[in-house]
Write an enzyme that holds these catalytic residues in place. Structure first.
Site, PDB file in Angstrom:
ATOM      1  N   LYS A  75      -4.552   3.531  -9.162  1.00 14.94           N
ATOM      2  CA  LYS A  75      -3.503   2.974  -8.290  1.00 14.94           C
ATOM      3  C   LYS A  75      -2.793   1.796  -8.968  1.00 14.94           C
ATOM      4  O   LYS A  75      -1.616   1.563  -8.734  1.00 14.94           O
ATOM      5  CB  LYS A  75      -4.127   2.510  -6.966  1.00 14.94           C
ATOM      6  CG  LYS A  75      -4.589   3.655  -6.064  1.00 14.94           C
ATOM      7  CD  LYS A  75      -3.429   4.291  -5.319  1.00 14.94           C
ATOM      8  CE  LYS A  75      -3.921   5.293  -4.286  1.00 14.94           C
ATOM      9  NZ  LYS A  75      -2.823   5.920  -3.536  1.00 14.94           N
ATOM     10  N   ARG A 100     -15.544   7.575   5.356  1.00 15.46           N
ATOM     11  CA  ARG A 100     -15.249   6.148   5.518  1.00 15.46           C
ATOM     12  C   ARG A 100     -15.981   5.612   6.743  1.00 15.46           C
ATOM     13  O   ARG A 100     -16.457   6.361   7.587  1.00 15.46           O
ATOM     14  CB  ARG A 100     -13.740   5.923   5.588  1.00 15.46           C
ATOM     15  CG  ARG A 100     -13.139   5.980   4.200  1.00 15.46           C
ATOM     16  CD  ARG A 100     -11.641   5.896   4.206  1.00 15.46           C
ATOM     17  NE  ARG A 100     -11.023   7.184   4.443  1.00 15.46           N
ATOM     18  CZ  ARG A 100      -9.727   7.423   4.346  1.00 15.46           C
ATOM     19  NH1 ARG A 100      -8.907   6.453   4.024  1.00 15.46           N
ATOM     20  NH2 ARG A 100      -9.238   8.630   4.579  1.00 15.46           N
ATOM     21  N   ASP A 150       1.088  19.217  -0.430  1.00 14.84           N
ATOM     22  CA  ASP A 150      -0.317  18.794  -0.418  1.00 14.84           C
ATOM     23  C   ASP A 150      -1.170  19.893  -1.060  1.00 14.84           C
ATOM     24  O   ASP A 150      -0.888  21.080  -0.891  1.00 14.84           O
ATOM     25  CB  ASP A 150      -0.761  18.579   1.043  1.00 14.84           C
ATOM     26  CG  ASP A 150      -1.994  17.688   1.162  1.00 14.84           C
ATOM     27  OD1 ASP A 150      -1.898  16.609   1.758  1.00 14.84           O
ATOM     28  OD2 ASP A 150      -3.069  18.097   0.660  1.00 14.84           O
ATOM     29  N   ASN A 151      -2.200  19.484  -1.783  1.00 12.01           N
ATOM     30  CA  ASN A 151      -3.100  20.499  -2.376  1.00 12.01           C
ATOM     31  C   ASN A 151      -4.317  20.773  -1.490  1.00 12.01           C
ATOM     32  O   ASN A 151      -5.204  21.526  -1.877  1.00 12.01           O
ATOM     33  CB  ASN A 151      -3.540  20.086  -3.789  1.00 12.01           C
ATOM     34  CG  ASN A 151      -4.477  18.886  -3.782  1.00 12.01           C
ATOM     35  OD1 ASN A 151      -4.786  18.327  -2.735  1.00 12.01           O
ATOM     36  ND2 ASN A 151      -4.926  18.488  -4.961  1.00 12.01           N
ATOM     37  N   GLY A 172      -7.176  16.855   2.577  1.00 11.98           N
ATOM     38  CA  GLY A 172      -6.403  16.986   3.821  1.00 11.98           C
ATOM     39  C   GLY A 172      -6.945  18.112   4.690  1.00 11.98           C
ATOM     40  O   GLY A 172      -7.941  18.746   4.354  1.00 11.98           O
ATOM     41  N   LEU A 204       1.887   9.764  -0.831  1.00 11.89           N
ATOM     42  CA  LEU A 204       0.575   9.436  -0.239  1.00 11.89           C
ATOM     43  C   LEU A 204      -0.527  10.318  -0.816  1.00 11.89           C
ATOM     44  O   LEU A 204      -1.681  10.235  -0.374  1.00 11.89           O
ATOM     45  CB  LEU A 204       0.616   9.614   1.289  1.00 11.89           C
ATOM     46  CG  LEU A 204       1.156   8.427   2.096  1.00 11.89           C
ATOM     47  CD1 LEU A 204       2.661   8.284   1.918  1.00 11.89           C
ATOM     48  CD2 LEU A 204       0.840   8.595   3.570  1.00 11.89           C
ATOM     49  N   TYR A 241     -10.158   5.248  -8.778  1.00 11.15           N
ATOM     50  CA  TYR A 241      -9.217   5.021  -7.676  1.00 11.15           C
ATOM     51  C   TYR A 241      -8.438   3.717  -7.893  1.00 11.15           C
ATOM     52  O   TYR A 241      -7.206   3.700  -7.890  1.00 11.15           O
ATOM     53  CB  TYR A 241     -10.000   4.979  -6.364  1.00 11.15           C
ATOM     54  CG  TYR A 241      -9.149   4.851  -5.119  1.00 11.15           C
ATOM     55  CD1 TYR A 241      -8.376   5.915  -4.658  1.00 11.15           C
ATOM     56  CD2 TYR A 241      -9.137   3.663  -4.385  1.00 11.15           C
ATOM     57  CE1 TYR A 241      -7.614   5.801  -3.507  1.00 11.15           C
ATOM     58  CE2 TYR A 241      -8.379   3.544  -3.231  1.00 11.15           C
ATOM     59  CZ  TYR A 241      -7.618   4.612  -2.791  1.00 11.15           C
ATOM     60  OH  TYR A 241      -6.865   4.488  -1.643  1.00 11.15           O
ATOM     61  N   THR A 287      -7.308   1.641   7.077  1.00  9.41           N
ATOM     62  CA  THR A 287      -6.587   2.193   8.227  1.00  9.41           C
ATOM     63  C   THR A 287      -7.430   3.313   8.845  1.00  9.41           C
ATOM     64  O   THR A 287      -8.158   3.998   8.138  1.00  9.41           O
ATOM     65  CB  THR A 287      -5.210   2.712   7.758  1.00  9.41           C
ATOM     66  OG1 THR A 287      -4.492   1.591   7.217  1.00  9.41           O
ATOM     67  CG2 THR A 287      -4.409   3.328   8.877  1.00  9.41           C
ATOM     68  N   TYR A 293       9.652   2.218 -14.003  1.00 13.82           N
ATOM     69  CA  TYR A 293      10.763   3.147 -13.693  1.00 13.82           C
ATOM     70  C   TYR A 293      11.915   2.408 -13.009  1.00 13.82           C
ATOM     71  O   TYR A 293      13.074   2.751 -13.195  1.00 13.82           O
ATOM     72  CB  TYR A 293      10.276   4.332 -12.839  1.00 13.82           C
ATOM     73  CG  TYR A 293       9.882   5.517 -13.693  1.00 13.82           C
ATOM     74  CD1 TYR A 293       8.654   5.563 -14.333  1.00 13.82           C
ATOM     75  CD2 TYR A 293      10.766   6.587 -13.899  1.00 13.82           C
ATOM     76  CE1 TYR A 293       8.287   6.627 -15.135  1.00 13.82           C
ATOM     77  CE2 TYR A 293      10.408   7.664 -14.707  1.00 13.82           C
ATOM     78  CZ  TYR A 293       9.180   7.681 -15.322  1.00 13.82           C
ATOM     79  OH  TYR A 293       8.835   8.739 -16.127  1.00 13.82           O
TER      80      TYR A 293
END
Ligand code: NAD
Ligand code: UDP
Length: 312
Positions: A147, A184, A31-32, A36, A71, A143, A173, A157
Protein backbone atom coordinates in the site's frame (compact mmCIF):
# COMPACT_ATOMS: atom_id res chain seq x y z
CA UNK A 1 -20.57 9.67 -14.17
CA UNK A 2 -19.20 6.32 -15.30
CA UNK A 3 -17.37 4.74 -12.37
CA UNK A 4 -15.05 1.76 -12.27
CA UNK A 5 -15.04 0.27 -8.76
CA UNK A 6 -12.32 -2.34 -8.41
CA UNK A 7 -12.89 -4.62 -5.43
CA UNK A 8 -16.61 -3.82 -5.70
CA UNK A 9 -17.64 -7.34 -4.65
CA UNK A 10 -15.90 -6.85 -1.33
CA UNK A 11 -17.20 -5.43 1.91
CA UNK A 12 -16.61 -1.66 1.44
CA UNK A 13 -16.73 -1.83 -2.37
CA UNK A 14 -20.26 -3.26 -2.40
CA UNK A 15 -21.54 -0.38 -0.25
CA UNK A 16 -19.72 2.13 -2.45
CA UNK A 17 -21.27 0.62 -5.62
CA UNK A 18 -24.74 0.89 -4.11
CA UNK A 19 -24.21 4.49 -2.96
CA UNK A 20 -23.05 5.55 -6.43
CA UNK A 21 -25.98 3.73 -8.08
CA UNK A 22 -28.38 5.44 -5.67
CA UNK A 23 -26.95 8.77 -6.82
CA UNK A 24 -27.96 7.87 -10.40
CA UNK A 25 -24.42 7.09 -11.55
CA UNK A 26 -23.19 4.17 -13.67
CA UNK A 27 -21.00 1.55 -11.98
CA UNK A 28 -18.74 -1.07 -13.48
CA UNK A 29 -17.54 -3.39 -10.73
CA UNK A 30 -14.33 -5.32 -11.42
CA UNK A 31 -13.33 -8.02 -8.96
CA UNK A 32 -11.52 -11.36 -8.97
CA UNK A 33 -13.75 -12.63 -6.11
CA UNK A 34 -10.72 -13.73 -4.07
CA UNK A 35 -11.98 -12.21 -0.80
CA UNK A 36 -15.24 -10.71 -2.08
CA UNK A 37 -18.65 -12.36 -2.24
CA UNK A 38 -20.73 -12.94 -5.36
CA UNK A 39 -23.87 -12.32 -3.27
CA UNK A 40 -22.69 -8.70 -2.77
CA UNK A 41 -22.74 -8.29 -6.57
CA UNK A 42 -25.95 -10.24 -7.27
CA UNK A 43 -28.11 -7.81 -5.26
CA UNK A 44 -26.70 -4.89 -7.28
CA UNK A 45 -27.71 -6.48 -10.58
CA UNK A 46 -31.22 -5.11 -9.98
CA UNK A 47 -29.83 -1.73 -11.11
CA UNK A 48 -29.69 -1.31 -14.92
CA UNK A 49 -26.68 1.01 -14.52
CA UNK A 50 -24.63 -1.74 -12.84
CA UNK A 51 -22.36 -4.26 -14.52
CA UNK A 52 -19.85 -6.78 -13.22
CA UNK A 53 -16.58 -7.94 -14.74
CA UNK A 54 -14.83 -10.89 -13.11
CA UNK A 55 -11.19 -9.99 -13.63
CA UNK A 56 -7.93 -9.22 -11.87
CA UNK A 57 -6.43 -5.73 -11.60
CA UNK A 58 -2.95 -7.14 -12.23
CA UNK A 59 -4.15 -7.98 -15.77
CA UNK A 60 -4.32 -5.36 -18.53
CA UNK A 61 -7.54 -3.32 -18.35
CA UNK A 62 -9.01 -1.29 -21.23
CA UNK A 63 -12.26 0.44 -20.43
CA UNK A 64 -13.72 3.96 -20.85
CA UNK A 65 -14.62 5.51 -17.49
CA UNK A 66 -14.66 8.96 -15.85
CA UNK A 67 -13.68 7.79 -12.38
CA UNK A 68 -11.80 4.88 -10.86
CA UNK A 69 -12.11 3.83 -7.22
CA UNK A 70 -9.36 1.29 -6.50
CA UNK A 71 -10.47 -0.86 -3.58
CA UNK A 72 -9.17 -4.17 -4.93
CA UNK A 73 -6.94 -5.79 -2.31
CA UNK A 74 -7.62 -8.34 0.43
CA UNK A 75 -7.88 -6.34 3.66
CA UNK A 76 -8.07 -8.91 6.43
CA UNK A 77 -4.77 -10.29 7.81
CA UNK A 78 -5.69 -14.00 7.23
CA UNK A 79 -6.66 -13.26 3.62
CA UNK A 80 -3.74 -10.98 2.70
CA UNK A 81 -1.25 -13.29 4.44
CA UNK A 82 -2.56 -16.43 2.69
CA UNK A 83 -0.79 -15.41 -0.56
CA UNK A 84 1.54 -12.53 0.36
CA UNK A 85 3.25 -12.37 -3.05
CA UNK A 86 -0.12 -11.95 -4.74
CA UNK A 87 -1.04 -9.26 -2.18
CA UNK A 88 2.02 -7.18 -3.08
CA UNK A 89 1.36 -7.74 -6.80
CA UNK A 90 -2.22 -6.57 -6.34
CA UNK A 91 -1.19 -3.29 -4.71
CA UNK A 92 1.82 -2.59 -6.93
CA UNK A 93 1.06 -4.08 -10.38
CA UNK A 94 -2.67 -3.47 -9.95
CA UNK A 95 -2.15 0.21 -9.10
CA UNK A 96 0.27 0.58 -12.04
CA UNK A 97 -2.33 -0.86 -14.43
CA UNK A 98 -5.09 1.40 -13.14
CA UNK A 99 -2.86 4.48 -13.15
CA UNK A 100 -1.95 3.73 -16.79
CA UNK A 101 -5.66 3.49 -17.54
CA UNK A 102 -6.22 6.84 -15.80
CA UNK A 103 -3.30 8.43 -17.68
CA UNK A 104 -4.54 7.30 -21.10
CA UNK A 105 -8.27 7.89 -20.50
CA UNK A 106 -8.10 11.07 -18.40
CA UNK A 107 -10.09 9.44 -15.59
CA UNK A 108 -9.77 10.68 -12.01
CA UNK A 109 -8.53 7.89 -9.73
CA UNK A 110 -8.88 7.27 -5.98
CA UNK A 111 -6.71 4.85 -4.05
CA UNK A 112 -8.06 3.06 -0.97
CA UNK A 113 -4.92 3.18 1.13
CA UNK A 114 -4.82 2.24 4.78
CA UNK A 115 -3.88 3.19 8.32
CA UNK A 116 -1.48 0.22 8.03
CA UNK A 117 0.93 2.51 6.22
CA UNK A 118 1.59 3.99 9.73
CA UNK A 119 2.58 0.47 10.93
CA UNK A 120 2.92 0.19 14.71
CA UNK A 121 2.69 3.96 15.16
CA UNK A 122 4.99 5.92 17.45
CA UNK A 123 2.83 9.04 17.01
CA UNK A 124 -0.67 9.01 18.47
CA UNK A 125 -3.22 9.82 17.13
CA UNK A 126 -1.94 9.45 13.57
CA UNK A 127 -2.09 12.47 11.27
CA UNK A 128 -1.31 12.42 7.56
CA UNK A 129 2.08 14.05 8.12
CA UNK A 130 3.36 11.04 10.11
CA UNK A 131 5.62 8.77 7.98
CA UNK A 132 4.98 5.62 9.97
CA UNK A 133 6.86 2.79 11.68
CA UNK A 134 6.62 -0.21 9.36
CA UNK A 135 8.52 -3.50 9.40
CA UNK A 136 9.54 -4.06 5.75
CA UNK A 137 10.11 -7.83 6.09
CA UNK A 138 7.38 -9.07 8.47
CA UNK A 139 4.20 -11.01 7.85
CA UNK A 140 2.14 -7.80 7.50
CA UNK A 141 4.63 -6.18 5.11
CA UNK A 142 3.03 -7.53 1.91
CA UNK A 143 -0.01 -5.44 2.76
CA UNK A 144 1.61 -2.43 4.46
CA UNK A 145 4.52 -1.95 2.05
CA UNK A 146 2.36 -2.80 -0.97
CA UNK A 147 0.00 0.00 0.00
CA UNK A 148 2.93 2.36 0.65
CA UNK A 149 4.35 1.71 -2.85
CA UNK A 150 0.87 2.22 -4.28
CA UNK A 151 0.74 5.68 -2.64
CA UNK A 152 4.18 6.45 -4.12
CA UNK A 153 2.96 5.42 -7.58
CA UNK A 154 -0.14 7.59 -7.25
CA UNK A 155 1.89 10.70 -6.41
CA UNK A 156 4.48 9.97 -9.14
CA UNK A 157 1.73 9.56 -11.76
CA UNK A 158 0.32 12.89 -10.60
CA UNK A 159 3.70 14.65 -10.89
CA UNK A 160 4.97 12.88 -14.04
CA UNK A 161 1.77 12.13 -15.98
CA UNK A 162 -0.60 14.80 -14.59
CA UNK A 163 -3.10 12.15 -13.48
CA UNK A 164 -5.86 13.50 -11.19
CA UNK A 165 -5.37 11.47 -8.02
CA UNK A 166 -7.03 11.11 -4.62
CA UNK A 167 -5.57 9.03 -1.79
CA UNK A 168 -7.51 8.05 1.33
CA UNK A 169 -6.09 6.18 4.31
CA UNK A 170 -8.92 4.06 5.70
CA UNK A 171 -8.92 3.10 9.39
CA UNK A 172 -10.66 -0.06 10.68
CA UNK A 173 -14.13 -0.16 9.13
CA UNK A 174 -16.95 -2.61 9.83
CA UNK A 175 -20.57 -3.30 8.89
CA UNK A 176 -22.87 -5.57 6.87
CA UNK A 177 -21.52 -7.42 3.79
CA UNK A 178 -18.37 -8.63 5.55
CA UNK A 179 -17.66 -12.34 5.14
CA UNK A 180 -18.44 -14.41 8.25
CA UNK A 181 -14.96 -15.98 7.78
CA UNK A 182 -13.30 -12.61 7.04
CA UNK A 183 -11.05 -12.94 10.09
CA UNK A 184 -11.11 -9.33 11.32
CA UNK A 185 -11.95 -8.66 14.93
CA UNK A 186 -15.54 -7.42 14.66
CA UNK A 187 -16.70 -10.14 12.25
CA UNK A 188 -14.87 -12.79 14.29
CA UNK A 189 -16.34 -11.66 17.62
CA UNK A 190 -19.90 -11.41 16.27
CA UNK A 191 -19.87 -14.78 14.49
CA UNK A 192 -18.24 -16.43 17.51
CA UNK A 193 -20.79 -14.92 19.90
CA UNK A 194 -23.73 -15.90 17.68
CA UNK A 195 -22.51 -19.51 17.39
CA UNK A 196 -21.76 -19.94 21.11
CA UNK A 197 -17.99 -20.05 20.70
CA UNK A 198 -15.56 -18.18 22.93
CA UNK A 199 -14.29 -14.84 21.58
CA UNK A 200 -10.64 -15.14 20.49
CA UNK A 201 -8.79 -12.20 22.07
CA UNK A 202 -5.24 -11.74 20.78
CA UNK A 203 -2.72 -10.85 23.48
CA UNK A 204 -4.22 -9.29 26.58
CA UNK A 205 -6.67 -7.23 24.52
CA UNK A 206 -5.08 -3.96 25.64
CA UNK A 207 -4.23 -2.96 22.04
CA UNK A 208 -6.55 -0.30 20.60
CA UNK A 209 -8.41 0.29 17.34
CA UNK A 210 -10.91 2.94 16.22
CA UNK A 211 -13.88 1.49 14.38
CA UNK A 212 -15.76 3.33 11.61
CA UNK A 213 -19.20 2.27 10.39
CA UNK A 214 -19.20 1.58 6.65
CA UNK A 215 -21.90 4.16 5.76
CA UNK A 216 -19.75 6.95 7.21
CA UNK A 217 -16.70 5.69 5.37
CA UNK A 218 -18.47 5.50 2.00
CA UNK A 219 -19.68 9.12 2.38
CA UNK A 220 -16.03 10.05 2.97
CA UNK A 221 -14.83 8.18 -0.13
CA UNK A 222 -17.38 9.93 -2.37
CA UNK A 223 -16.70 13.30 -0.79
CA UNK A 224 -12.95 12.95 -1.43
CA UNK A 225 -13.55 11.80 -5.02
CA UNK A 226 -15.81 14.83 -5.67
CA UNK A 227 -13.44 17.34 -4.06
CA UNK A 228 -11.53 20.04 -5.95
CA UNK A 229 -8.77 18.72 -8.25
CA UNK A 230 -5.94 20.09 -6.09
CA UNK A 231 -7.17 18.20 -2.98
CA UNK A 232 -5.17 15.02 -3.52
CA UNK A 233 -4.88 13.92 0.09
CA UNK A 234 -3.76 11.67 1.59
CA UNK A 235 -6.85 11.99 3.78
CA UNK A 236 -7.33 9.91 6.92
CA UNK A 237 -10.87 8.48 6.97
CA UNK A 238 -11.98 6.76 10.16
CA UNK A 239 -13.76 7.17 13.45
CA UNK A 240 -11.56 8.77 16.12
CA UNK A 241 -13.27 6.98 19.02
CA UNK A 242 -10.66 4.54 20.29
CA UNK A 243 -11.41 1.21 22.01
CA UNK A 244 -9.28 -1.47 23.63
CA UNK A 245 -10.05 -4.88 22.11
CA UNK A 246 -11.10 -6.04 25.58
CA UNK A 247 -13.64 -3.16 25.67
CA UNK A 248 -15.06 -4.45 22.39
CA UNK A 249 -15.62 -7.80 24.14
CA UNK A 250 -17.74 -6.00 26.75
CA UNK A 251 -19.82 -4.26 24.09
CA UNK A 252 -20.46 -7.58 22.31
CA UNK A 253 -21.50 -9.10 25.66
CA UNK A 254 -23.98 -6.27 26.27
CA UNK A 255 -25.47 -6.67 22.79
CA UNK A 256 -25.46 -10.47 22.35
CA UNK A 257 -25.24 -12.12 25.76
CA UNK A 258 -23.61 -11.68 29.15
CA UNK A 259 -22.55 -15.35 29.26
CA UNK A 260 -20.13 -15.09 26.34
CA UNK A 261 -16.74 -16.70 27.09
CA UNK A 262 -13.31 -15.44 26.07
CA UNK A 263 -10.19 -17.34 25.08
CA UNK A 264 -6.81 -15.61 24.88
CA UNK A 265 -4.49 -16.30 21.92
CA UNK A 266 -0.92 -15.10 21.24
CA UNK A 267 -0.62 -11.60 19.82
CA UNK A 268 0.29 -11.93 16.10
CA UNK A 269 3.68 -10.61 14.95
CA UNK A 270 3.81 -6.81 14.39
CA UNK A 271 0.24 -6.31 15.60
CA UNK A 272 -0.06 -2.52 16.06
CA UNK A 273 -0.49 -1.54 19.74
CA UNK A 274 -2.62 1.53 19.10
CA UNK A 275 -4.46 3.21 16.29
CA UNK A 276 -6.61 6.33 16.12
CA UNK A 277 -7.02 8.70 13.19
CA UNK A 278 -6.57 12.44 13.34
CA UNK A 279 -9.35 13.45 10.92
CA UNK A 280 -8.90 17.22 11.07
CA UNK A 281 -7.81 17.42 7.43
CA UNK A 282 -10.96 15.70 6.11
CA UNK A 283 -13.16 17.69 8.49
CA UNK A 284 -11.60 21.10 7.78
CA UNK A 285 -11.39 20.72 3.99
CA UNK A 286 -14.45 18.55 3.21
CA UNK A 287 -16.65 18.92 6.29
CA UNK A 288 -16.56 15.12 6.63
CA UNK A 289 -16.80 13.35 9.96
CA UNK A 290 -18.32 10.04 11.04
CA UNK A 291 -21.69 10.17 12.80
CA UNK A 292 -22.39 6.50 13.66
CA UNK A 293 -21.12 5.44 17.10
CA UNK A 294 -19.91 1.88 17.61
CA UNK A 295 -22.90 1.27 19.91
CA UNK A 296 -25.20 2.10 16.97
CA UNK A 297 -23.28 0.42 14.14
CA UNK A 298 -22.77 -2.89 15.95
CA UNK A 299 -26.50 -3.81 16.20
CA UNK A 300 -26.92 -3.36 12.43
CA UNK A 301 -23.84 -5.51 11.85
CA UNK A 302 -25.08 -8.17 14.29
CA UNK A 303 -28.46 -8.27 12.48
CA UNK A 304 -26.64 -8.92 9.18
CA UNK A 305 -24.54 -11.75 10.63
CA UNK A 306 -27.62 -13.29 12.28
CA UNK A 307 -29.30 -13.49 8.89
CA UNK A 308 -26.12 -14.89 7.25
CA UNK A 309 -25.73 -17.59 9.89
CA UNK A 310 -29.43 -18.52 9.75
CA UNK A 311 -29.30 -18.88 5.95
CA UNK A 312 -26.40 -21.41 5.97
P1 NAD B 1 -12.51 -7.02 1.08
O1 NAD B 1 -11.48 -8.10 1.13
O2 NAD B 1 -13.89 -7.32 1.53
O3 NAD B 1 -12.60 -6.43 -0.40
C1 NAD B 1 -11.53 -6.42 -1.31
C2 NAD B 1 -12.07 -6.84 -2.68
O4 NAD B 1 -10.99 -6.80 -3.63
C3 NAD B 1 -12.62 -8.27 -2.69
O5 NAD B 1 -13.88 -8.30 -3.31
C4 NAD B 1 -11.58 -9.06 -3.50
O6 NAD B 1 -12.15 -10.16 -4.17
C5 NAD B 1 -11.05 -7.99 -4.44
N1 NAD B 1 -9.69 -8.24 -4.93
C6 NAD B 1 -8.60 -8.59 -4.21
N2 NAD B 1 -7.53 -8.70 -5.01
C7 NAD B 1 -7.95 -8.40 -6.27
C8 NAD B 1 -7.30 -8.37 -7.53
N3 NAD B 1 -5.99 -8.64 -7.67
N4 NAD B 1 -8.05 -8.02 -8.62
C9 NAD B 1 -9.37 -7.77 -8.50
N5 NAD B 1 -10.03 -7.80 -7.33
C10 NAD B 1 -9.32 -8.12 -6.22
O7 NAD B 1 -11.90 -5.79 1.89
P2 NAD B 1 -12.55 -4.39 2.30
O8 NAD B 1 -12.55 -4.33 3.76
O9 NAD B 1 -13.80 -4.16 1.56
O10 NAD B 1 -11.43 -3.40 1.79
C11 NAD B 1 -11.56 -2.68 0.58
C12 NAD B 1 -10.33 -1.79 0.37
O11 NAD B 1 -10.23 -0.87 1.45
C13 NAD B 1 -9.02 -2.57 0.33
O12 NAD B 1 -8.18 -2.00 -0.65
C14 NAD B 1 -8.44 -2.37 1.70
O13 NAD B 1 -7.03 -2.42 1.69
C15 NAD B 1 -8.95 -0.98 2.05
N6 NAD B 1 -9.04 -0.83 3.52
C16 NAD B 1 -10.04 -1.43 4.22
C17 NAD B 1 -10.08 -1.29 5.60
C18 NAD B 1 -11.17 -1.90 6.43
O14 NAD B 1 -11.13 -1.75 7.67
N7 NAD B 1 -12.17 -2.54 5.89
C19 NAD B 1 -9.09 -0.54 6.25
C20 NAD B 1 -8.08 0.02 5.50
C21 NAD B 1 -8.07 -0.10 4.11
N1 UDP C 1 -7.99 -9.53 16.97
C1 UDP C 1 -8.42 -10.28 18.05
N2 UDP C 1 -9.18 -11.38 17.81
C2 UDP C 1 -9.55 -11.77 16.57
C3 UDP C 1 -9.14 -10.98 15.47
C4 UDP C 1 -8.36 -9.87 15.71
O1 UDP C 1 -8.12 -9.97 19.21
O2 UDP C 1 -10.26 -12.78 16.44
C5 UDP C 1 -7.17 -8.34 17.23
C6 UDP C 1 -5.97 -8.20 16.31
O3 UDP C 1 -4.86 -8.94 16.78
C7 UDP C 1 -5.76 -6.70 16.38
C8 UDP C 1 -7.19 -6.14 16.47
O4 UDP C 1 -7.97 -7.21 16.99
O5 UDP C 1 -5.06 -6.34 17.54
C9 UDP C 1 -7.77 -5.70 15.14
O6 UDP C 1 -7.58 -6.76 14.23
P1 UDP C 1 -8.15 -6.74 12.74
O7 UDP C 1 -7.62 -7.96 12.05
O8 UDP C 1 -9.61 -6.53 12.77
O9 UDP C 1 -7.53 -5.42 12.11
P2 UDP C 1 -6.03 -4.85 12.01
O10 UDP C 1 -5.13 -5.60 12.95
O11 UDP C 1 -5.65 -5.04 10.59
O12 UDP C 1 -6.18 -3.45 12.43
Amino acid sequence: MRNLVTGGAGFIGSHLCRALLDKGEEVICLDNLSSGQIRNVQVLEAYARFSFIESDITDHIQIEVDRIYNLACPASPPFYQSDPIKTTKTSVLGSLNLLELAATSGARILQASTSEIYGDPLEHPQSETYWGNVNPIGIRSCYDEGKRVAETLFFDYMRQEQVEIKVVRIFNTYGPNMRPDDGRVISNFITQALTNQPLTVHGSGQQTRSFCYVDDLVKGLISVMNSAADLTGPFNLGNPNEFKIIELVELIRELIGEGIQVTFRPLPQDDPKQRRPDINLAFNTLGWQPVVALEDGLPQTIAYFKERIASV
